[in-house]
Design an enzyme around this catalytic site. Structure first.
Site, PDB file in Angstrom:
ATOM      1  N   ARG A   1       0.819  -1.212   0.000  1.00 38.89           N
ATOM      2  CA  ARG A   1       0.000   0.000   0.000  1.00 38.89           C
ATOM      3  C   ARG A   1       0.854   1.265   0.000  1.00 38.89           C
ATOM      4  O   ARG A   1       0.468   2.271  -0.601  1.00 38.89           O
ATOM      5  CB  ARG A   1      -0.948  -0.037   1.204  1.00 38.89           C
ATOM      6  CG  ARG A   1      -2.068  -1.079   1.039  1.00 38.89           C
ATOM      7  CD  ARG A   1      -2.680  -1.480   2.385  1.00 38.89           C
ATOM      8  NE  ARG A   1      -3.835  -2.372   2.223  1.00 38.89           N
ATOM      9  CZ  ARG A   1      -3.751  -3.674   2.015  1.00 38.89           C
ATOM     10  NH1 ARG A   1      -2.553  -4.253   1.922  1.00 38.89           N
ATOM     11  NH2 ARG A   1      -4.840  -4.417   1.904  1.00 38.89           N
TER      12      ARG A   1
ATOM     13  N   ARG B   1      -5.899 -18.813  -9.008  1.00 36.89           N
ATOM     14  CA  ARG B   1      -6.699 -18.143  -8.001  1.00 36.89           C
ATOM     15  C   ARG B   1      -7.806 -17.307  -8.640  1.00 36.89           C
ATOM     16  O   ARG B   1      -7.563 -16.535  -9.570  1.00 36.89           O
ATOM     17  CB  ARG B   1      -5.811 -17.268  -7.122  1.00 36.89           C
ATOM     18  CG  ARG B   1      -4.751 -18.082  -6.394  1.00 36.89           C
ATOM     19  CD  ARG B   1      -3.844 -17.220  -5.553  1.00 36.89           C
ATOM     20  NE  ARG B   1      -4.559 -16.616  -4.424  1.00 36.89           N
ATOM     21  CZ  ARG B   1      -3.978 -15.846  -3.524  1.00 36.89           C
ATOM     22  NH1 ARG B   1      -2.702 -15.550  -3.626  1.00 36.89           N
ATOM     23  NH2 ARG B   1      -4.686 -15.341  -2.527  1.00 36.89           N
TER      24      ARG B   1
ATOM     25  N   GLN C   1      -8.549  -7.516   0.797  1.00 33.90           N
ATOM     26  CA  GLN C   1      -8.098  -7.228  -0.565  1.00 33.90           C
ATOM     27  C   GLN C   1      -9.223  -6.627  -1.396  1.00 33.90           C
ATOM     28  O   GLN C   1      -9.007  -5.651  -2.127  1.00 33.90           O
ATOM     29  CB  GLN C   1      -7.568  -8.499  -1.222  1.00 33.90           C
ATOM     30  CG  GLN C   1      -6.265  -9.000  -0.627  1.00 33.90           C
ATOM     31  CD  GLN C   1      -5.750 -10.245  -1.332  1.00 33.90           C
ATOM     32  OE1 GLN C   1      -6.371 -10.752  -2.261  1.00 33.90           O
ATOM     33  NE2 GLN C   1      -4.613 -10.736  -0.880  1.00 33.90           N
TER      34      GLN C   1
ATOM     35  N   ASP D   1      -4.002 -15.534   7.198  1.00 30.90           N
ATOM     36  CA  ASP D   1      -2.752 -16.040   6.625  1.00 30.90           C
ATOM     37  C   ASP D   1      -1.950 -16.876   7.618  1.00 30.90           C
ATOM     38  O   ASP D   1      -0.996 -17.552   7.218  1.00 30.90           O
ATOM     39  CB  ASP D   1      -1.884 -14.877   6.138  1.00 30.90           C
ATOM     40  CG  ASP D   1      -2.435 -14.230   4.877  1.00 30.90           C
ATOM     41  OD1 ASP D   1      -3.094 -14.939   4.096  1.00 30.90           O
ATOM     42  OD2 ASP D   1      -2.219 -13.018   4.692  1.00 30.90           O
TER      43      ASP D   1
ATOM     44  N   ARG E   1       3.731 -20.172   2.607  1.00 32.02           N
ATOM     45  CA  ARG E   1       3.348 -20.414   4.001  1.00 32.02           C
ATOM     46  C   ARG E   1       3.297 -21.913   4.318  1.00 32.02           C
ATOM     47  O   ARG E   1       3.562 -22.318   5.453  1.00 32.02           O
ATOM     48  CB  ARG E   1       2.030 -19.729   4.320  1.00 32.02           C
ATOM     49  CG  ARG E   1       2.099 -18.222   4.118  1.00 32.02           C
ATOM     50  CD  ARG E   1       1.036 -17.453   4.841  1.00 32.02           C
ATOM     51  NE  ARG E   1       1.002 -16.075   4.376  1.00 32.02           N
ATOM     52  CZ  ARG E   1       1.829 -15.121   4.772  1.00 32.02           C
ATOM     53  NH1 ARG E   1       2.770 -15.397   5.659  1.00 32.02           N
ATOM     54  NH2 ARG E   1       1.726 -13.898   4.285  1.00 32.02           N
TER      55      ARG E   1
END
Length: 444
Positions: free
Chosen positions: A32, A128, A175, A325, A401
């Site tokens: 951002r 995705r 998001q 997450d 992750r």
């Protein structure tokens, strides 16, 4: 993320973890800062920027649309913006690598500019779905041509002036919220977003810091965020705190390796991101928040983490947006706990870099943990505090992750847990292995 041959690895410990470390800058804030700096007129100075591949993809895209972005040194960047409404037509496709955040937020920026942009990404990102962003941005006037299922590669054309939007988020997603707010910056009138379930609020904090006219109200329907369009943003000096999502890995490592005592300095503890700490403390984790302070409008603290005997709990579904997450590494903590941990309301995990519910369930079973997978969560039967059996190779499915979570699991396993590829880790935490070695872990 560049393609290369896989690089398998494993982590092991021959004793307690110890020391003081700093993790890379917060990924959400780094994205951002670059985007809003590129929309301000003048020079924005950023320190502590995460230099992982995801954030570098954002920097490259903003350069392609006219901003001047330069790196002065480690974490030190300068952005000379073009002003709201000043983005230029990119001459080539915007390669997002593995970054879903870059893709969705940049789609919001393009939506209210009179330009056409094509987004491409790696194999993982191309699986995705982008429909949850395409649908509301279409209501603002943007047009899209995407691969089947609303996936990349995707070409979109913005509309200027765009149509103001009054939209209730059907799914909790920072998001999507952020994409719509970014689109609203160059849209006349007011853009109104209602989120029934609060999500991370970095966009709201940073937009206000850059000078946007934005209000947030608590209503019976949820948080009502109103942004005045055709904004003029002022350049800022931004210090990016350490990423709590990255801190989660050494944090859980210290909790599950007997005798460990570590400090993780300068970590963002924004309440919309601190769900993991709350859940781990409910499981019995010894996590202290020292030297609390505010940096650039974000609450920050140093985390003191000591080995703890953990007990399974039912994770409150309401906390999911504040730790979405971090569930893969929470599942590792749960595997090492006494009793049963149940987590539900996690459908979002099926559309991350991988289907994280399925991949974590498969991996946990492979290393000897009893686990049950449901449509929206996992039930994990902990080892009672004993080391994990281990002795398996984990498929990362290009998911950073997953790779880091099972690497941490290897620190408390009788037999090695081998990760099939370390390459994906570079998307968010390039220094992960070096940092873990600094705490006393061994890489094999």
């Amino acid at each position: 993320m560049t393609s290369s041959a896989p690089h398998p690895f494993s982590l092991a410990s021959n004793g307690p973890l110890g020391g003081t470390i700093s993790v890379p800058g917060d990924k959400s804030i780094s994205h951002r800062a670059l985007m809003l700096g590129a929309l301000a007129v003048g020079e924005t100075a950023i320190s502590g920027l995460l230099e992982g591949e995801d954030v570098l993809a954002t920097a490259a895209a903003m350069r392609a649309m006219g901003a001047t972005i330069e790196r002065l040194g480690p974490g030190e960047w300068r952005v000379h913006g073009v002003g709201v409404g000043g983005l230029l037509q990119p001459q080539t496709a915007l390669d997002m690598g593995n970054s879903g955040t870059s893709t969705r937020l940049l789609m919001g920026l393009v939506a209210s500019h009179p330009i056409t942009a094509t987004f491409i990404g790696d194999a993982s990102l191309s699986r995705r779905p982008m429909g949850r962003v395409i649908d509301p941005l279409s209501l603002m006037g943007a047009s899209f041509s995407a691969a089947p299922g609303g996936r990349l590669p995707l070409t979109m054309t913005g509309l200027c002036p765009a149509v103001p939007l009054d939209y209730t988020l059907p799914v909790a997603s920072a998001q999507v919220k952020s994409a719509l707010l970014l689109a609203g910056l160059n849209t006349p009138g007011h853009t109104v977003i209602i989120e029934p379930v609060p999500t991370r609020d970095h966009s709201e904090r940073m937009l206000a810091g850059f000078g946007a006219s934005l209000t947030v109200e608590e209503t019976p329907q949820g948080r009502r965020i109103t942004l005045a369009g055709e904004a003029e943003l002022r350049p800022q000096v931004i210090t990016v705190p350490g990423d709590p999502s990255s801190a989660a890995f050494p944090m859980v490592a210290a909790l599950i390796v007997p005798g460990s005592d570590i400090t993780i300095a300068n970590i963002g503890i924004n309440p919309t991101r601190a769900g993991l700490i709350e859940v781990l403390r409910a499981m019995g984790a010894d996590i202290g928040l020292d030297n609390r302070r505010t940096v650039g409008g974000e609450p920050v603290a140093d985390l003191r983490v000591r080995h703890s005997v953990l007990t399974g709990i039912d994770v409150p579904p309401a906390l999911a947006p504040s730790m979405i997450d971090e569930f893969p590494i929470l599942f590792i903590a749960a595997a090492c706990a006494r009793g049963t941990t149940r987590a539900t309301g996690l459908e979002e995990l099926r559309v991350k870099e991988s289907d994280r519910l399925a991949v974590m369930a498969q991996g946990l079973a492979a290393v000897g943990v009893a686990v049950e997978e449901s449509a929206d969560g996992l039930t994990i039967y902990g080892t009672g505090g004993d080391p994990l059996p281990g002795g398996a190779t984990i498929a990362t499915h290009l998911d950073h992750r997953i790779a880091m979570s099972f690497a941490v699991a290897g620190l408390n396993a009788r037999a090695p847990i081998i990760i099939d590829d370390r390459t994906p880790i570079a998307t968010s935490f390039p220094s992960f292995l070096a940092l873990m070695q600094g705490l006393g872990a061994e890489t094999r």
